[in-house]
Motif scaffolding. Sequence first.
Motif, PDB file in Angstrom:
ATOM      1  N   GLU A   1      24.092-126.293  38.868  1.00  0.00           N
ATOM      2  CA  GLU A   1      23.877-127.886  38.693  1.00  0.00           C
ATOM      3  C   GLU A   1      24.676-128.667  39.694  1.00  0.00           C
ATOM      4  N   LYS A   2      23.872-129.789  40.120  1.00  0.00           N
ATOM      5  CA  LYS A   2      24.004-130.331  41.347  1.00  0.00           C
ATOM      6  C   LYS A   2      25.436-130.818  41.152  1.00  0.00           C
ATOM      7  N   SER A   3      25.796-131.550  40.048  1.00  0.00           N
ATOM      8  CA  SER A   3      27.214-131.965  39.981  1.00  0.00           C
ATOM      9  C   SER A   3      28.320-130.893  39.804  1.00  0.00           C
TER      10      SER A   3
ATOM     11  N   GLU B   1      18.255-125.527  41.008  1.00  0.00           N
ATOM     12  CA  GLU B   1      18.844-126.474  41.135  1.00  0.00           C
ATOM     13  C   GLU B   1      18.671-127.528  39.980  1.00  0.00           C
ATOM     14  N   LEU B   2      19.680-127.837  38.985  1.00  0.00           N
ATOM     15  CA  LEU B   2      19.671-128.684  37.992  1.00  0.00           C
ATOM     16  C   LEU B   2      20.187-129.985  38.164  1.00  0.00           C
ATOM     17  N   ASN B   3      19.848-131.072  37.541  1.00  0.00           N
ATOM     18  CA  ASN B   3      20.298-132.272  37.484  1.00  0.00           C
ATOM     19  C   ASN B   3      20.720-132.940  36.195  1.00  0.00           C
TER      20      ASN B   3
ATOM     21  N   GLY C   1      29.935-128.056  32.579  1.00  0.00           N
ATOM     22  CA  GLY C   1      29.447-128.109  31.126  1.00  0.00           C
ATOM     23  C   GLY C   1      28.303-127.813  30.957  1.00  0.00           C
ATOM     24  N   PHE C   2      27.294-127.840  31.764  1.00  0.00           N
ATOM     25  CA  PHE C   2      26.074-127.458  31.575  1.00  0.00           C
ATOM     26  C   PHE C   2      25.690-126.079  31.043  1.00  0.00           C
ATOM     27  N   LEU C   3      26.487-125.176  31.386  1.00  0.00           N
ATOM     28  CA  LEU C   3      26.352-123.837  31.036  1.00  0.00           C
ATOM     29  C   LEU C   3      26.880-123.696  29.603  1.00  0.00           C
ATOM     30  N   TYR C   4      27.941-124.574  29.014  1.00  0.00           N
ATOM     31  CA  TYR C   4      28.360-124.321  27.602  1.00  0.00           C
ATOM     32  C   TYR C   4      27.519-124.648  26.761  1.00  0.00           C
TER      33      TYR C   4
ATOM     34  N   ILE D   1      24.299-117.742  36.716  1.00  0.00           N
ATOM     35  CA  ILE D   1      24.318-119.164  36.350  1.00  0.00           C
ATOM     36  C   ILE D   1      25.547-119.943  36.499  1.00  0.00           C
ATOM     37  N   GLY D   2      25.848-120.862  37.588  1.00  0.00           N
ATOM     38  CA  GLY D   2      26.946-121.571  37.792  1.00  0.00           C
ATOM     39  C   GLY D   2      27.848-120.710  38.149  1.00  0.00           C
ATOM     40  N   CYS D   3      27.919-119.520  39.006  1.00  0.00           N
ATOM     41  CA  CYS D   3      28.829-118.902  39.743  1.00  0.00           C
ATOM     42  C   CYS D   3      28.873-118.296  41.034  1.00  0.00           C
ATOM     43  N   TYR D   4      28.792-119.302  41.828  1.00  0.00           N
ATOM     44  CA  TYR D   4      28.949-118.931  43.210  1.00  0.00           C
ATOM     45  C   TYR D   4      29.300-120.216  44.016  1.00  0.00           C
ATOM     46  N   ARG D   5      30.560-119.890  44.696  1.00  0.00           N
ATOM     47  CA  ARG D   5      31.043-120.880  45.781  1.00  0.00           C
ATOM     48  C   ARG D   5      30.972-120.179  47.509  1.00  0.00           C
ATOM     49  N   ASP D   6      30.888-121.159  48.147  1.00  0.00           N
ATOM     50  CA  ASP D   6      30.633-120.595  49.573  1.00  0.00           C
ATOM     51  C   ASP D   6      31.862-119.617  50.091  1.00  0.00           C
ATOM     52  N   SER D   7      33.133-119.916  49.367  1.00  0.00           N
ATOM     53  CA  SER D   7      34.246-119.217  49.764  1.00  0.00           C
ATOM     54  C   SER D   7      34.381-117.766  49.097  1.00  0.00           C
TER      55      SER D   7
END
Length: 222
Positions: free
Chosen positions: A163-165, A190-192, A198-201, A138-144
């Motif tokens: 999350e999209k934002s 994908e959430l919106n 902060g969505f995962l807080y 959850i909320g833990c990947y970036r292309d780099s």
Amino acid sequence: MKLSLNLFSIVFFFLFLSFSGFSQEKNFNKDQRYIFFLHNAFVEENPLNVEHPEYGRAEYNEILDSYRKDNFIVFSEIRSKNTNGAKYAKKIEKQIKALLKKDVSPNHITVIGTSRGGYIAQYVSTYLKNPEVNFVFIGCYRDSDIENIPEINFCGNILTIYEKSDIYGVSAIKRKETSKLKINHFKEIELNTNLKHGFLYKASDDWIAPSKKWANGNYDLK
């Protein structure tokens, strides 16, 4: 006899296996479903009553309670500051293997991680190399990450939620495509919410509800 470990953190897991009724086969419910929950970095670095300046309070206990209310046995602990994530993942791997040795079905075990906890969960997936175990990142990947953390390979039943934002978590399709281990099921959501990272807080059903379905073996998320 129904087993409840809700008050036990994973730090005491091995002692519990050795000295409690968990180690006695007649008292062990192998049909139970288990969740290992790995929290974000803010919880690792701050007391639970401290609010993030942008995202507010991390609802760690509320998140655990949500899973427990749906009869999951939850293993979780607040990590020490500056925990080495890769080494910590090795501990979780050993604990999962201990459950597997007790004849727990691997698809009854789910590792759920948010933000930094999600990266630790990815290492668990890599180390465990069991395509039947469930993972929710959850909320833990970036292309780099492909270049910066090339050693990670997804393995298992993989659900990613982002999350999209949120600039700190995007689609992990590239990691799926580069992973060299077996992935039995893969799905992304994908959430919106417009809450950024902060969505995962929050103990929000936006991400908790699909993670519960995944942990229950509902890989279509219907």
